[in-house]
Design an enzyme around this catalytic site. Structure first.
Site, PDB file in Angstrom:
ATOM      1  N   CYS A  80      40.266  41.372  27.099  1.00 50.06           N
ATOM      2  CA  CYS A  80      40.402  41.680  25.683  1.00 50.06           C
ATOM      3  C   CYS A  80      39.235  42.555  25.213  1.00 50.06           C
ATOM      4  O   CYS A  80      38.097  42.379  25.651  1.00 50.06           O
ATOM      5  CB  CYS A  80      40.444  40.457  24.786  1.00 50.06           C
ATOM      6  SG  CYS A  80      41.752  39.321  25.185  1.00 50.06           S
ATOM      7  N   ARG A 138      40.153  46.728  29.331  1.00 42.29           N
ATOM      8  CA  ARG A 138      39.870  45.297  29.266  1.00 42.29           C
ATOM      9  C   ARG A 138      41.123  44.438  29.106  1.00 42.29           C
ATOM     10  O   ARG A 138      41.075  43.224  29.197  1.00 42.29           O
ATOM     11  CB  ARG A 138      38.914  44.999  28.111  1.00 42.29           C
ATOM     12  CG  ARG A 138      37.586  45.702  28.222  1.00 42.29           C
ATOM     13  CD  ARG A 138      36.726  45.390  27.038  1.00 42.29           C
ATOM     14  NE  ARG A 138      36.293  44.016  27.050  1.00 42.29           N
ATOM     15  CZ  ARG A 138      35.223  43.564  27.692  1.00 42.29           C
ATOM     16  NH1 ARG A 138      34.475  44.405  28.376  1.00 42.29           N
ATOM     17  NH2 ARG A 138      34.895  42.298  27.661  1.00 42.29           N
ATOM     18  N   TRP A 150      44.457  40.863  26.620  1.00 41.56           N
ATOM     19  CA  TRP A 150      44.906  40.416  27.937  1.00 41.56           C
ATOM     20  C   TRP A 150      45.254  38.947  27.739  1.00 41.56           C
ATOM     21  O   TRP A 150      44.387  38.115  27.478  1.00 41.56           O
ATOM     22  CB  TRP A 150      43.786  40.579  28.959  1.00 41.56           C
ATOM     23  CG  TRP A 150      44.215  40.218  30.353  1.00 41.56           C
ATOM     24  CD1 TRP A 150      44.862  41.030  31.250  1.00 41.56           C
ATOM     25  CD2 TRP A 150      44.036  38.959  31.010  1.00 41.56           C
ATOM     26  NE1 TRP A 150      45.093  40.346  32.420  1.00 41.56           N
ATOM     27  CE2 TRP A 150      44.603  39.078  32.303  1.00 41.56           C
ATOM     28  CE3 TRP A 150      43.476  37.733  30.641  1.00 41.56           C
ATOM     29  CZ2 TRP A 150      44.613  38.032  33.218  1.00 41.56           C
ATOM     30  CZ3 TRP A 150      43.483  36.693  31.553  1.00 41.56           C
ATOM     31  CH2 TRP A 150      44.037  36.855  32.825  1.00 41.56           C
ATOM     32  N   ASN A 192      37.815  37.305  21.761  1.00 40.13           N
ATOM     33  CA  ASN A 192      37.862  37.478  23.212  1.00 40.13           C
ATOM     34  C   ASN A 192      37.287  36.208  23.810  1.00 40.13           C
ATOM     35  O   ASN A 192      36.193  35.787  23.439  1.00 40.13           O
ATOM     36  CB  ASN A 192      37.024  38.698  23.614  1.00 40.13           C
ATOM     37  CG  ASN A 192      36.878  38.820  25.121  1.00 40.13           C
ATOM     38  OD1 ASN A 192      37.721  38.347  25.865  1.00 40.13           O
ATOM     39  ND2 ASN A 192      35.803  39.454  25.556  1.00 40.13           N
ATOM     40  N   GLY A 193      38.040  35.569  24.709  1.00 48.23           N
ATOM     41  CA  GLY A 193      37.570  34.323  25.314  1.00 48.23           C
ATOM     42  C   GLY A 193      38.676  33.282  25.300  1.00 48.23           C
ATOM     43  O   GLY A 193      39.841  33.602  25.069  1.00 48.23           O
ATOM     44  N   GLU A 235      38.690  44.875  51.561  1.00 44.47           N
ATOM     45  CA  GLU A 235      38.602  45.717  50.361  1.00 44.47           C
ATOM     46  C   GLU A 235      39.754  46.723  50.325  1.00 44.47           C
ATOM     47  O   GLU A 235      40.351  46.968  49.263  1.00 44.47           O
ATOM     48  CB  GLU A 235      37.233  46.424  50.327  1.00 44.47           C
ATOM     49  CG  GLU A 235      37.000  47.395  49.185  1.00 44.47           C
ATOM     50  CD  GLU A 235      37.157  46.776  47.798  1.00 44.47           C
ATOM     51  OE1 GLU A 235      37.291  45.551  47.657  1.00 44.47           O
ATOM     52  OE2 GLU A 235      37.177  47.556  46.829  1.00 44.47           O
ATOM     53  N   LYS A 287      42.476  46.918  47.324  1.00 38.01           N
ATOM     54  CA  LYS A 287      42.726  48.152  46.553  1.00 38.01           C
ATOM     55  C   LYS A 287      44.223  48.454  46.533  1.00 38.01           C
ATOM     56  O   LYS A 287      44.785  48.735  45.486  1.00 38.01           O
ATOM     57  CB  LYS A 287      41.998  49.361  47.169  1.00 38.01           C
ATOM     58  CG  LYS A 287      40.522  49.504  46.930  1.00 38.01           C
ATOM     59  CD  LYS A 287      40.116  49.786  45.527  1.00 38.01           C
ATOM     60  CE  LYS A 287      39.972  48.545  44.721  1.00 38.01           C
ATOM     61  NZ  LYS A 287      38.731  47.835  44.754  1.00 38.01           N
ATOM     62  N   GLU A 330      46.363  45.827  44.470  1.00 37.68           N
ATOM     63  CA  GLU A 330      46.191  45.760  43.012  1.00 37.68           C
ATOM     64  C   GLU A 330      46.734  46.991  42.291  1.00 37.68           C
ATOM     65  O   GLU A 330      47.175  46.871  41.145  1.00 37.68           O
ATOM     66  CB  GLU A 330      44.749  45.438  42.601  1.00 37.68           C
ATOM     67  CG  GLU A 330      43.722  46.518  42.800  1.00 37.68           C
ATOM     68  CD  GLU A 330      42.346  46.105  42.276  1.00 37.68           C
ATOM     69  OE1 GLU A 330      41.360  46.600  42.807  1.00 37.68           O
ATOM     70  OE2 GLU A 330      42.254  45.298  41.333  1.00 37.68           O
ATOM     71  N   HIS A 366      46.188  35.206  66.350  1.00 32.99           N
ATOM     72  CA  HIS A 366      46.258  33.818  65.879  1.00 32.99           C
ATOM     73  C   HIS A 366      47.308  33.650  64.776  1.00 32.99           C
ATOM     74  O   HIS A 366      47.297  32.665  64.058  1.00 32.99           O
ATOM     75  CB  HIS A 366      44.879  33.353  65.395  1.00 32.99           C
ATOM     76  CG  HIS A 366      43.849  33.402  66.473  1.00 32.99           C
ATOM     77  ND1 HIS A 366      43.858  32.533  67.545  1.00 32.99           N
ATOM     78  CD2 HIS A 366      42.822  34.259  66.697  1.00 32.99           C
ATOM     79  CE1 HIS A 366      42.857  32.829  68.364  1.00 32.99           C
ATOM     80  NE2 HIS A 366      42.214  33.889  67.867  1.00 32.99           N
ATOM     81  N   LYS A 419      39.884  44.701  33.462  1.00 36.50           N
ATOM     82  CA  LYS A 419      38.664  45.135  34.144  1.00 36.50           C
ATOM     83  C   LYS A 419      37.654  44.005  34.311  1.00 36.50           C
ATOM     84  O   LYS A 419      37.135  43.787  35.392  1.00 36.50           O
ATOM     85  CB  LYS A 419      38.048  46.301  33.374  1.00 36.50           C
ATOM     86  CG  LYS A 419      36.817  46.885  34.033  1.00 36.50           C
ATOM     87  CD  LYS A 419      37.169  47.599  35.310  1.00 36.50           C
ATOM     88  CE  LYS A 419      35.957  48.110  36.040  1.00 36.50           C
ATOM     89  NZ  LYS A 419      36.292  48.444  37.430  1.00 36.50           N
TER      90      LYS A 419
END
Ligand code: M6R
Length: 610
Positions: free
Chosen positions: A2, A27, A77, A103-104, A483, A487, A490, A506, A605
Site C-alpha cells: 500500500c 507498492r 495491496w 498501510n499495515g 534466483e 524471477k 514472479e 533425488h 514491492k
C-alpha cells in the site's frame, strides 16, 4: 504494501496526490482512491476505483474532484477484504467528516469492530482500516489530533496513517507503528508519503517519522509527538537521489532499466568502498577487533535478498572460515536460534521495511545479538533498528522483481567477506589483491553481457511456450538457480523451480521430458564436470537445456539446446555474471507472454505485513 500520499498547502491537492500516487504504484495496485476537503462547500469529496491508478484517473476525468488544498490518497495491496472499489481507501467514519488512509494490518480489528457496531457504527467495507475511521469518530469531540491520539492507543498491529477531517481543513494528521511514513517539508506546503519518490518533485527535505510518533501537519508547521504526548524535535534529512532515477528513461519497463543499471551500481559501490586493497565498511559500526571476535553469522532475509544471503554464506565461509547460516526471516524465530555474544546477525533487505525481516531482527536483538543490515533504502525501519548499517546505494528500485538491489547485496556481501577474511587472517595479501582486482572488473563484464541482449531475447522467446522450468546450479551458483526461478515465476507466472543440480536424481528428474525447459548454470567451476553429467541426464530424457556457460567453452554446445555465454572471471565471482542472463530470460519471456513485468499480479514491492 500500500502506498500513501497526503498534501496540505495552497495548491490544488488532487493532481499532486494522483501524480504522487503513481510513483507508489509499485507498492500495491489492486485499487486506489483520493479524498479531499472541498473548498466550495467544506465537505469531503471522495473518488475510488478498482484496479490500477489509471482507472482512478479515468474516474476523475469523468467525475472531477472539486478543488481542495488538503487531501489524502492511497494505492492498495489487499490484506483484509477483496480488492474492489468498496474496500479501496480512503475510508470514512459514519458522520462522513473524517477520512483515513492506512498501510499495515490492524490485528484486533474484529474486536474493535464488534464493540463499535454495538455503539451503532455502520460499516461499509470488509477492511480492518475502516475500523480506525470509526474509532477516531468515537473519540472525536472537536479536537481531531486528540481523537487520533486516543484511537491509535487502542490499535494492535502495524499502521501508517493519514487522517483529514472536514471540520479541520487546516490540519493533516499522520502516525506510524511498523509501517513506513515520511513527512516532506515544502514552502507553505507539506506532504506525507510512504516513500520518497512520491514527493520528490516537490521537496527533498524529509522527516522519517519513527514508530510511536504522531504528527500534526499544517501547511506552514509540523509538530511531532510521541504517543504519550511528549513533543519530539525531528531530524530533517536531505534526499540526494535524482528525480530521473524514478523514471523509466526510455526503457520499456523499470525492470529492464534496473537490469541495465547494475554495472553502475557495482562500480560506484566499489569506488566508494575499496581504497587500494582495503575494504572500507563505513556504517558497519564494528572495529576490526570486534569483527574478529565474531565466531558465527546468521543471515536473515526474504525472497531475492535471501538468495543473496545464500551466496553470502558460500563466499564468507570460503574467504573467512566463519560459519554462516541463512534463514528465511519468517522462519527464523520459530526455530529457537542459538545466538551468543559472538554471533553477528546480518539482515539483508532492499526496502528495509519487510515485516518478516524486521520481526527476525527484533527476535535476534532480544536474544542479545548484534544486528548489521545490508539495506538499500536510507532511513528505513531496518536501518534505524540495526547496530550497523551497510547501505548499498543502488538507487530506487521500482520494478517489483528485484534485480539491481540483488546485485548490490551481492557486492556488499563480497566486500564483507573480504573484510572478514582479512581480520580473521584467512586471506593472504596477494589473495585480497587478486579478488579485489577481479571484483573491480565485474562492472565492465556486465556491459559485455548486455551487448548480447538480443541473442538472449531470442532464446527467451523461443522457449516462452514451456509450461514448466527448472533452474539448476551447484555450489556458489545454487542460489543463482533459485534466483533465476524466482524471477521467472514472479513475472511470467510460469511454474519454475530452482534446485541444487545434485538433487536432480533425488526426485526432480521425474519431471523431465520434451515439455520441460531446464536452465543449467554451467560456468567454469570445480563442479563443472558434474553439471555436464546432469545436462547429459536431462538431454537423454529429451529435456530442453539452456546453458549459461563461460566464454571459450567449446564443448558445452554439444550438451545444450541453447547456450548463453558470460565472460570469463574469477570462479568465485560467477554469481554476479550468471544471474544477469537469468534476469533477462525471465524479462523477455514475461514480455513475450504479455505479462505486466513491473507490477506482476498479487505482488507488491515491499511486504510490510507478516
Ligand atoms: O525489500 P526486501 O529486500 O526485504 O524484500 C524481500 C522480498 O520481498 C523481495 O526480494 C521479493 O522476493 C522480490 N519480489 C523478488 O524479486
Amino acid at each position: 504494501m500500500c502506498g500513501i500520499i497526503g498534501y496540505i498547502g495552497d495548491k490544488n491537492a488532487s493532481p499532486i496526490l494522483v501524480n504522487g500516487l503513481k510513483k507508489l504504484e509499485y507498492r500495491g495496485y489492486d485499487s486506489s482512491g483520493i479524498g479531499i476537503v472541498s473548498l466550495s462547500d467544506g465537505k469531503l469529496a471522495l473518488r475510488k476505483a478498482h484496479g490500477k491508478i489509471a482507472n482512478l484517473e479515468k474516474l476523475i476525468k469523468s467525475h472531477p474532484v472539486p478543488a481542495g488544498t488538503v487531501g489524502i490518497s492511497h494505492t492498495r495491496w489487499a490484506t483484509h477484504g477483496a480488492p474492489n472499489r468498496v474496500n479501496a481507501h480512503p475510508h470514512a467514519d459514519s458522520s462522513g467528516k473524517i477520512l483515513i488512509v492506512h498501510n499495515g494490518i490492524i490485528e484486533n480489528y474484529e474486536t474493535l469492530k464488534n464493540a463499535l457496531k454495538k455503539k451503532g457504527h455502520k460499516f461499509l467495507s470488509d477492511t480492518d482500516t475502516e475500523v480506525i475511521a470509526h474509532l477516531i469518530e468515537s473519540h472525536y469531540k472537536g479536537d481531531l489530533f486528540l481523537a487520533v491520539k486516543k484511537a491509535i492507543k487502542e490499535l494492535d498491529g502495524a499502521f501508517a496513517l493519514g487522517v483529514i477531517c472536514s471540520d479541520h481543513p487546516e490540519t493533516l494528521i499522520a502516525a506510524r507503528v511498523g509501517s513506513p511514513l515520511i513527512i516532506g517539508l515544502g514552502k507553505n506546503e507539506n506532504f506525507i508519503a510512504s516513500d520518497v519518490p512520491a514527493i520528490l518533485e516537490h521537496t527533498r527535505k524529509i522527516i522519517y517519522l519513527k514508530d510511536g510518533q504522531i504528527a500534526s501537519i499544517r501547511k506552514d508547521k509540523v509538530s511531532i509527538f510521541n504517543f504519550s504526548g511528549k513533543s519530539v524535535i525531528p531530524k530533517i534529512d536531505k534526499v540526494t537521489f535524482k528525480v530521473d532515477s524514478v523514471a523509466k528513461q526510455g526503457y520499456a519497463h523499470f525492470m529492464l532499466k534496473e537490469v541495465h543499471e547494475q554495472a553502475d551500481v557495482l562500480k560506484q559501490m566499489f569506488q566508494r568502498r575499496l581504497k587500494g586493497d582495503s575494504v572500507v565498511l563505513e556504517g558497519l559500526g564494528l572495529t576490526d577487533k570486534q569483527l574478529k571476535a565474531v565466531n558465527n553469522i546468521i543471515i536473515v532475509a526474504c525472497g531475492t535478498a535471501y538468495h543473496a544471503g545464500m551466496v553470502g554464506r558460500y563466499i564468507i565461509e570460503h574467504l573467512s572460515s566463519v560459519p554462516v547460516s541463512v534463514d528465511v526471516s519468517s522462519e527464523f524465530r520459530y526455530r529457537n536460534p542459538i545466538v551468543s555474544k559472538q554471533t553477528l546477525v546480518l539482515a539483508v533487505s532492499q526496502s528495509g521495511e519487510t515485516a518478516d525481516t524486521l520481526a527476525a531482527v527484533r527476535e535476534a536483538k532480544a536474544k542479545g545479538a548484534k544486528i548489521i543490515s545490508i539495506c538499500n533504502v536510507v532511513g528505513s525501519s531496518l536501518a534505524r533498528e540495526s547496530d550497523g548499517i551497510l547501505y548499498t546505494h543502488a538507487g530506487p528500485e521500482i520494478g517489483v522483481a528485484s534485480t539491481k538491489a540483488y546485485t548490490a547485496q551481492l557486492g556488499m556481501l563480497y566486500l564483507l567477506a573480504i573484510k572478514l577474511g582479512f581480520v580473521h587472517k584467512r586471506l593472504a595479501k596477494t589473495a585480497i589483491h587478486k579478488i579485489i582486482k577481479d571484483l573491480k572488473h565485474i562492472p565492465a563484464l556486465y556491459n559485455k553481457i548486455l551487448k548480447n541482449k538480443s541473442a538472449i531475447a531470442a532464446i527467451a522467446k523461443k522457449n516462452s511456450h514451456f509450461g514448466c522450468f527448472l533452474f539448476l546450479g551447484r555450489n556458489i551458483n545454487f542460489p543463482t538457480a533459485l534466483e533465476g526461478a524466482l524471477k521467472l515465476k514472479e513475472i511470467s507466472y510460469i511454474p519454475a523451480e530452482g534446485y541444487a543440480a545434485g538433487e536432480m536424481k533425488h526426485g526432480p528428474i521425474a519431471l523431465i521430458d520434451e515439455y520441460r525447459a531446464v536452465v543449467c548454470i554451467a560456468t567454469e567451476s570445480d563442479t563443472y564436470e558434474k553439471m555436464i553429467s546432469n545436462m547429459q541426464e536431462i538431454k537423454s530424457r529429451k529435456g530442453k537445456i539452456i546453458a549459461i556457460a563461460t566464454e571459450g567453452d567449446k564443448t558445452i554446445a554439444h550438451h545444450a539446446t541453447h547456450v548463453v555465454y558470460v565472460p570469463k572471471t574469477n570462479k568465485l565471482l560467477t554469481p554476479f555474471l550468471a544471474v544477469l542472463p537469468l534476469q533477462l530470460i525471465a524479462y523477455f519471456i514475461a514480455v513475450k507472454r504479455g505479462c505486466d513485468v513491473d507490477q506482476p499480479r498479487n505482488l507488491a514491492k515491499s511486504v510490510t505485513v507478516e
